[in-house]
Design a protein around this motif. Structure first.
Motif, PDB file in Angstrom:
ATOM      1  N   LEU A 155       0.829  -1.204   0.000  1.00  0.00           N
ATOM      2  CA  LEU A 155       0.000   0.000   0.000  1.00  0.00           C
ATOM      3  C   LEU A 155       0.867   1.260   0.000  1.00  0.00           C
ATOM      4  N   ASP A 156       2.037   1.189   0.598  1.00  0.00           N
ATOM      5  CA  ASP A 156       2.950   2.330   0.571  1.00  0.00           C
ATOM      6  C   ASP A 156       3.907   2.285  -0.613  1.00  0.00           C
ATOM      7  N   ARG A 180      10.862   1.524  -4.164  1.00  0.00           N
ATOM      8  CA  ARG A 180       9.606   2.214  -4.464  1.00  0.00           C
ATOM      9  C   ARG A 180       9.315   2.168  -5.961  1.00  0.00           C
ATOM     10  N   TRP A 227       6.730   3.888  -7.489  1.00  0.00           N
ATOM     11  CA  TRP A 227       6.065   5.065  -8.049  1.00  0.00           C
ATOM     12  C   TRP A 227       6.935   6.324  -8.070  1.00  0.00           C
ATOM     13  N   ASP A 228       8.138   6.263  -7.509  1.00  0.00           N
ATOM     14  CA  ASP A 228       8.940   7.487  -7.414  1.00  0.00           C
ATOM     15  C   ASP A 228       9.231   8.099  -8.786  1.00  0.00           C
ATOM     16  N   LEU A 269       7.253   9.478 -10.993  1.00  0.00           N
ATOM     17  CA  LEU A 269       6.304   9.202 -12.082  1.00  0.00           C
ATOM     18  C   LEU A 269       5.094  10.137 -12.040  1.00  0.00           C
ATOM     19  N   GLU A 270       5.292  11.356 -11.546  1.00  0.00           N
ATOM     20  CA  GLU A 270       4.210  12.343 -11.506  1.00  0.00           C
ATOM     21  C   GLU A 270       3.485  12.428 -12.848  1.00  0.00           C
ATOM     22  N   GLY A 271       2.150  12.376 -12.799  1.00  0.00           N
ATOM     23  CA  GLY A 271       1.356  12.539 -14.014  1.00  0.00           C
ATOM     24  C   GLY A 271       1.204  11.280 -14.844  1.00  0.00           C
ATOM     25  N   LEU A 272       1.719  10.154 -14.356  1.00  0.00           N
ATOM     26  CA  LEU A 272       1.588   8.887 -15.101  1.00  0.00           C
ATOM     27  C   LEU A 272       0.139   8.608 -15.487  1.00  0.00           C
ATOM     28  N   ASP A 273      -0.806   9.015 -14.623  1.00  0.00           N
ATOM     29  CA  ASP A 273      -2.228   8.756 -14.862  1.00  0.00           C
ATOM     30  C   ASP A 273      -2.754   9.485 -16.099  1.00  0.00           C
ATOM     31  N   ILE A 325      -6.942   3.818 -15.727  1.00  0.00           N
ATOM     32  CA  ILE A 325      -6.617   2.939 -14.601  1.00  0.00           C
ATOM     33  C   ILE A 325      -7.928   2.414 -14.021  1.00  0.00           C
ATOM     34  N   PRO A 356      -9.607  -0.158 -11.189  1.00  0.00           N
ATOM     35  CA  PRO A 356      -9.378  -1.036 -10.038  1.00  0.00           C
ATOM     36  C   PRO A 356     -10.428  -2.138  -9.937  1.00  0.00           C
ATOM     37  N   LEU A 412      -5.048  -3.429 -10.252  1.00  0.00           N
ATOM     38  CA  LEU A 412      -5.136  -2.181 -11.022  1.00  0.00           C
ATOM     39  C   LEU A 412      -4.724  -2.484 -12.466  1.00  0.00           C
ATOM     40  N   PHE A 439      -3.815  -0.903 -15.930  1.00  0.00           N
ATOM     41  CA  PHE A 439      -3.390   0.321 -16.633  1.00  0.00           C
ATOM     42  C   PHE A 439      -3.432   0.028 -18.128  1.00  0.00           C
TER      43      PHE A 439
END
Lengths: 217, 217
Positions: free
Chosen positions: B13-14, B185, B187-188, B190-194, B199, B201, B211, B213
């Motif tokens: 989760l983290d 980690r 997700w580090d 990767l700002e804006g990947l969405d 996506i 769930p 999830l 993608f």
């Protein structure tokens, strides 16, 4: 015994409860409104004025959102949720983001190293400014709660501090499928938190995932 | 055009794809088996030998797990997925974690700064050791894939590098409700990947959230 609860607290997929650069015109920083967009169409948030005049949605997002006020007698919030100022109060005219009739309708403890006089607002909301650690703040909150539950209202650092001190009984976290990349991390330093909670995920047509944390008995 | 895909990649989760302290007897470090426990009972993983002799589960976890091999012609993996050694090969006797008949049954490109001779294993798996950046590795992978798709097999840093280079078309990430607190980690940075993916769930009775993608067209 009253419970300590968290509701409607959103984090990005990469774990940020707020973006970078929080300020007066951007309380969530570069995240903008994206962390709370799932909530605005709900009946609960519509009635708080976030989404026009309609009746608001009544699906799973509303089912979770509506629980935030039930049986709550007091909120504890961090200074950064109350307003954008940091350090000594440059301006005691600031009375919160919410206008003269805030949506809380209960006493609210604002945690700050710079106490100031209590603020009585319309509609039953009273802001008490308290310089205390989480456990001490809970003692004061229970005095104000009239036997009802205590909501930890945020922001991110405040929720994380109460989790780190093992003071939270139930928690509703909403995982929003965006990647913010920077900001305030909710999950840092909470290794093994899952050993203390049962965690149940629920998806929503809005695309978010509601996570219910209930303390293991 | 063949697609570049990620399957059955679990994160806490983290946001950790592996724990701290990865080594020979702990490929996921202090995470132990917890990130992959959702998968072991599935038919796909049971047939790979992870969970006794039964037929394996056929619910939503299996529905996702089983897609990993469909239409795949080659896998690309990082050196750290192939084995626990770092730096120049102290021991070329190491032939991967999977024994003489690995579950891939296709060519596998192992990204490493220390190439070594190709390893032909039983069952159609061939390990090719290649010193290349993600985009170059894909060129080589397409030569080996026979027109089929390319799976990015991990570990965490390898998946993140391919995401950062915008080289992934679809991705199946499994969010496991544990907090590891430390490790690698996903997700580090990767700002804006969405913005590049839809996506979706899906929850499972096992407690994880799948999830999906899919690249926005």
């Amino acid at each position: 015994m009253s419970l300590v609860r968290v509701h409607n607290f959103s984090v990005s997929l990469d774990g940020f409860g707020a973006g970078d650069g929080q300020q007066l015109d951007a309380p969530f920083g570069h995240a903008g409104h994206r962390l709370m967009e799932w909530a605005f169409p709900t009946r609960t948030f519509t009635r708080m004025g976030f989404h026009g005049d309609g009746p608001g949605s009544v699906g799973v997002d509303e089912a979770f959102a509506s629980r935030w006020a039930t049986d709550i007698g007091v909120e504890i919030m961090g200074r950064n949720k109350f307003g954008p100022q940091r350090g000594p109060w440059a301006d005691e005219e600031w009375r919160g983001w919410w206008g003269e009739d805030p949506p809380f309708h209960t006493p609210v403890i604002v945690l700050t190293h710079h106490p100031r006089p209590t603020l009585e607002m319309d509609g039953g909301t009273t802001f008490h400014f308290v310089d205390a650690q989480p456990a001490e703040a809970l003692v004061r909150a229970r005095e104000l709660a009239g036997g009802r539950d205590i909501r930890i209202g945020g922001g991110t650092n405040t929720v994380r501090q109460f989790l780190a001190a093992d003071l939270i009984d139930e928690m509703h976290i909403v995982v929003v499928p965006i990647l913010l990349g920077r900001g305030a991390r909710l999950w840092d330093g909470l290794e093994g938190l899952d050993e203390r909670f049962r965690i149940e995920p629920t998806t929503s047509p809005s695309g978010v995932v509601h996570l219910s944390f209930a303390r293991r008995r």
